[in-house]
Design an enzyme around this catalytic site. Structure first.
Site, mmCIF file in Angstrom:
data_model
loop_
_atom_site.group_PDB
_atom_site.id
_atom_site.type_symbol
_atom_site.label_atom_id
_atom_site.label_comp_id
_atom_site.label_asym_id
_atom_site.label_seq_id
_atom_site.Cartn_x
_atom_site.Cartn_y
_atom_site.Cartn_z
ATOM 1 N N CYS A 246 -87.059 56.938 12.632
ATOM 2 C CA CYS A 246 -88.620 56.306 12.461
ATOM 3 C C CYS A 246 -88.132 54.837 13.317
ATOM 4 C CB CYS A 246 -89.012 55.946 11.207
ATOM 5 S SG CYS A 246 -87.620 55.164 10.110
ATOM 6 N N GLU B 51 -94.289 54.912 4.400
ATOM 7 C CA GLU B 51 -93.280 54.481 5.484
ATOM 8 C C GLU B 51 -93.535 55.402 6.511
ATOM 9 O OE1 GLU B 51 -91.500 51.838 5.332
ATOM 10 O OE2 GLU B 51 -90.897 51.439 3.333
ATOM 11 N N GLY C 247 -93.299 59.812 6.266
ATOM 12 C CA GLY C 247 -93.489 60.479 7.368
ATOM 13 C C GLY C 247 -94.444 60.012 8.248
ATOM 14 N N SER C 248 -95.194 60.993 8.915
ATOM 15 C CA SER C 248 -95.955 60.353 10.327
ATOM 16 C C SER C 248 -97.146 59.499 9.951
ATOM 17 C CB SER C 248 -96.266 61.662 11.125
ATOM 18 O OG SER C 248 -97.185 62.397 10.499
ATOM 19 N N GLU D 219 -95.224 58.006 19.937
ATOM 20 C CA GLU D 219 -93.976 58.109 19.245
ATOM 21 C C GLU D 219 -93.238 59.657 19.615
ATOM 22 O OE1 GLU D 219 -93.696 58.829 15.141
ATOM 23 O OE2 GLU D 219 -91.713 57.849 15.101
ATOM 24 N N THR E 140 -100.105 61.746 9.055
ATOM 25 C CA THR E 140 -100.140 62.294 7.418
ATOM 26 C C THR E 140 -100.545 61.016 6.472
ATOM 27 O OG1 THR E 140 -98.506 63.874 8.267
ATOM 28 C CG2 THR E 140 -98.901 63.579 6.112
ATOM 29 N N GLY E 141 -99.744 59.874 6.963
ATOM 30 C CA GLY E 141 -99.929 58.802 6.147
ATOM 31 C C GLY E 141 -101.412 58.318 5.670
ATOM 32 N N LYS F 199 -90.487 65.802 -3.724
ATOM 33 C CA LYS F 199 -90.705 66.979 -2.803
ATOM 34 C C LYS F 199 -90.115 66.674 -1.119
ATOM 35 C CE LYS F 199 -94.084 67.758 0.074
ATOM 36 N NZ LYS F 199 -93.329 68.641 1.309
HETATM 37 P P1 NAD Z 1 -94.623 64.446 8.509
HETATM 38 O O1 NAD Z 1 -95.836 63.435 8.130
HETATM 39 O O2 NAD Z 1 -95.194 65.835 8.941
HETATM 40 O O3 NAD Z 1 -94.231 65.210 6.971
HETATM 41 C C1 NAD Z 1 -93.687 64.082 5.858
HETATM 42 C C2 NAD Z 1 -93.746 64.845 4.490
HETATM 43 O O4 NAD Z 1 -94.948 65.065 4.168
HETATM 44 C C3 NAD Z 1 -93.179 66.248 4.512
HETATM 45 O O5 NAD Z 1 -92.355 66.380 3.110
HETATM 46 C C4 NAD Z 1 -94.265 66.991 4.511
HETATM 47 O O6 NAD Z 1 -94.175 68.236 3.951
HETATM 48 C C5 NAD Z 1 -95.504 66.285 3.910
HETATM 49 N N1 NAD Z 1 -96.948 66.389 3.983
HETATM 50 C C6 NAD Z 1 -97.366 66.809 5.548
HETATM 51 N N2 NAD Z 1 -98.859 67.020 5.350
HETATM 52 C C7 NAD Z 1 -98.924 66.458 4.137
HETATM 53 C C8 NAD Z 1 -100.343 65.966 3.652
HETATM 54 N N3 NAD Z 1 -101.375 66.328 3.904
HETATM 55 N N4 NAD Z 1 -100.318 65.417 2.237
HETATM 56 C C9 NAD Z 1 -99.088 65.226 1.710
HETATM 57 N N5 NAD Z 1 -97.910 65.406 2.206
HETATM 58 C C10 NAD Z 1 -97.804 66.229 3.260
HETATM 59 O O7 NAD Z 1 -93.371 63.792 8.829
HETATM 60 P P2 NAD Z 1 -92.295 64.666 9.476
HETATM 61 O O8 NAD Z 1 -92.665 65.083 10.553
HETATM 62 O O9 NAD Z 1 -91.453 65.099 8.410
HETATM 63 O O10 NAD Z 1 -91.433 63.150 9.925
HETATM 64 C C11 NAD Z 1 -91.506 62.640 11.028
HETATM 65 C C12 NAD Z 1 -92.412 61.108 10.981
HETATM 66 O O11 NAD Z 1 -91.978 60.371 10.056
HETATM 67 C C13 NAD Z 1 -92.241 60.320 12.365
HETATM 68 O O12 NAD Z 1 -93.334 59.602 12.335
HETATM 69 C C14 NAD Z 1 -91.192 59.208 11.790
HETATM 70 O O13 NAD Z 1 -91.287 57.963 12.551
HETATM 71 C C15 NAD Z 1 -91.666 59.087 10.492
HETATM 72 N N6 NAD Z 1 -90.792 58.440 9.566
HETATM 73 C C16 NAD Z 1 -90.941 57.354 9.091
HETATM 74 C C17 NAD Z 1 -89.902 56.553 8.439
HETATM 75 C C18 NAD Z 1 -90.025 55.200 7.869
HETATM 76 O O14 NAD Z 1 -89.273 54.671 6.813
HETATM 77 N N7 NAD Z 1 -91.128 54.414 8.155
HETATM 78 C C19 NAD Z 1 -88.736 57.227 7.977
HETATM 79 C C20 NAD Z 1 -88.433 58.405 8.603
HETATM 80 C C21 NAD Z 1 -89.618 58.964 9.446
#
Ligand code: NAD
Length: 476
Positions: free
Chosen positions: A278, A244, A222-223, A375, A226-227, A171
């Site tokens: 990130c 991640e 992602g963030s 961040e 959300t993680g 996704k």
């Molecule tokens: P986000 O957490 O908002 O979303 C990431 C993904 O998760 C999207 O596909 C989103 O639709 C989905 N999502 C949102 N809520 C969810 C839930 N409750 N359950 C399951 N999936 C859900 O992150 P973002 O704004 O897309 O990305 C930016 C963040 O990602 C920053 O904090 C950045 O540091 C981090 N990031 C980390 C890495 C890494 O490898 N550590 C790499 C890139 C980005």
């Protein structure tokens, strides 16, 4: 291939538009330019069922054949790189050059994964018994990707998950679904039906996936916020998770750096991809002996950098990807203004359409300021003056994050020593953001759980299985 419209999901080998759609916005002008399928719960169920059906034969396919499929996929991405790159710029905002780098990186990551092997450990081979531990695939993996590097970060997951013999439902982020959907069209010509399914949707789709009992694992990028939700939602069915997450990477600039040589690299450490990485440098600690000259060199270089629509020739930094993030970054700038911090550059709101924020550098804000502690994930960099190395290492580590970090100095042995005292999953000396499909990458503390890349990352898509065989006595 048509990259302009006709975006379809891939479910069980079939490309389909679904029953609903949502708008995808070009962040360079804040206008919707395409529609992506909005997956329903039953689309998700179909994708999971298709993956479950595909799993037995894919996992039984010899690993050499699975590797060959990854290489084929990689070559097919490269063959379509131009169209993919242009589409990526339209939905993500990054300049064409960066988009091309990402697409080629995505292809390279699949090749890299294809070069890995699943290890077998022989625990005992005695007169009495033989015991080995091998690694078997988990089943169906749900892969959830963010919007900053939609293609590359999806491949971080797909390569090892497929190589290990899993089936996948991928996704993309609702902000950047299109390039991934076109990749699905490419993959539909190469992979057996159901081995890879790609579904796009709105905010509900991620939580549906993490709660769905048909997944054996969720691999999420992602963030951090959300993680935490992903981990909680995966708990009832004890899904494996790789997370991640976010970072607040420190760079420590030692007094012996050659300012002229490092200024440009340090600039891009913070501002590449508009700071939406990130592992971008998000706090730059500079020794007081070089603070003033480095500050001047950074500002002088920043003034030469062209910001604009990523599709225009010569653009080096594009817009912020989406409205939410744009407003978040503007909020951090406003907070710094309200507190009276000094802006060396930027800070003003742009009046052109699109989510543009100027390169912004803040002069020595206090350690407890929001711009140092949070961040930012955007083009706003706090430059912080330090004097004592133990103190700056303590500050670098005084955060819930632990993703990356870097140390810069001419005495690279000394810099290497300091690097080892930083509590982050990756620490670089005299460079930053270098990643490899052959090396483990992940976060310490609340920057993540588990790793991607290398054999360590591959093993996260497997269960360890120990087989023990009692040897029959030679004589009864
Ligand atoms: P986000 O957490 O908002 O979303 C990431 C993904 O998760 C999207 O596909 C989103 O639709 C989905 N999502 C949102 N809520 C969810 C839930 N409750 N359950 C399951 N999936 C859900 O992150 P973002 O704004 O897309 O990305 C930016 C963040 O990602 C920053 O904090 C950045 O540091 C981090 N990031 C980390 C890495 C890494 O490898 N550590 C790499 C890139 C980005």
């Amino acid at each position: 291939m048509n990259f302009d419209d006709d975006f379809k999901m891939l479910i069980g080998g079939e490309l389909g538009a679904g029953t609903a759609t949502f708008d995808v916005i070009n962040p360079a002008n804040a206008k919707a330019f395409a529609k992506a399928p909005d997956a329903s719960k039953s689309d998700l169920d179909s994708a999971v069922s298709a993956a479950r059906r595909a799993f037995p034969s894919w996992s039984a396919t010899p690993i050499a054949e699975r590797k060959a499929k990854l290489v084929e996929l990689s070559n097919a991405i490269m063959a379509q790189a131009d169209g993919l790159k242009r589409l990526l710029t339209r939905e993500q905002g990054k300049p064409h050059g960066d988009a091309e780098f990402e697409i080629m990186g995505a292809a390279m990551w699949l090749q890299g994964a294809a070069a890995l092997d699943l290890p077998v450990t022989i625990n005992e081979d005695s007169d009495e018994r033989y015991s080995e531990t091998r690694h078997v695939p988990l089943g169906v993996v749900g892969a959830i990707a963010p919007w900053n590097f939609p293609m590359l970060l999806a491949m971080f997951k797909l390569g090892p998950a497929l190589l290990a013999g899993n089936a996948v439902v991928l996704k993309p982020s609702p902000f950047t679904p299109l390039t991934t959907l076109k990749f699905g069209e490419i993959a539909s010509q190469i992979l057996p039906a159901g081995v890879l399914n790609i579904i796009s949707g709105g905010d509900a789709l991620g939580p549906w996936m993490t709660a769905h009992p048909g997944f054996d694992k969720i691999s999420f990028t992602g963030s951090t916020q959300t993680g935490r939700r992903v981990m909680a939602s995966a708990a009832p069915t004890l899904k494996r998770v790789t997370l991640e997450l976010g970072g607040n990477d420190p760079a420590i600039v030692m007094p012996d750096v050659d300012v002229e040589k490092v200024a440009e690299q340090l600039f891009w450490a913070a501002f590449q991809n508009n700071g939406q990485i990130c592992i971008a440098t998000k706090r730059m600690y500079v020794h007081k002996d070089v603070y003033e000259p480095l500050k001047e060199a950074l500002v002088a270089y920043a003034r030469t950098v062209k910001i604009g629509d990523g599709a225009e020739q010569g653009t080096q930094i594009g817009p912020i990807n989406n409205l939410t993030q744009y407003e978040r970054v503007l909020g951090l700038i406003q907070d710094a203004k309200d507190k009276g911090y000094t802006f060396l550059l930027g800070g003003e709101k742009s009046d052109v359409p699109g989510y543009f924020v100027p390169v912004t550098i803040i002069d020595n804000p206090p350690e407890d300021s929001r711009i140092v502690q949070e961040e930012q994930f955007g083009p706003v960099l706090p430059l912080i003056k330090f004097d004592d190395i133990d103190d700056v290492i303590a500050k670098a580590n005084a955060t819930e994050y632990g993703l990356g970090g870097s140390v810069w100095g001419n005495d690279d042995d000394r810099a290497f020593e300091i690097a080892q005292r930083i509590a982050s999953g990756t620490v670089w000396v005299n460079e930053t953001q270098h990643l490899s499909p052959m090396a483990a990458f992940g976060g310490m503390k609340q920057s993540g759980v588990g790793v991607e890349g290398g054999v360590e990352g591959l093993l996260e898509y497997t269960n360890a299985q120990t087989l023990v065989r009692k040897k029959r006595p030679l004589t009864a």
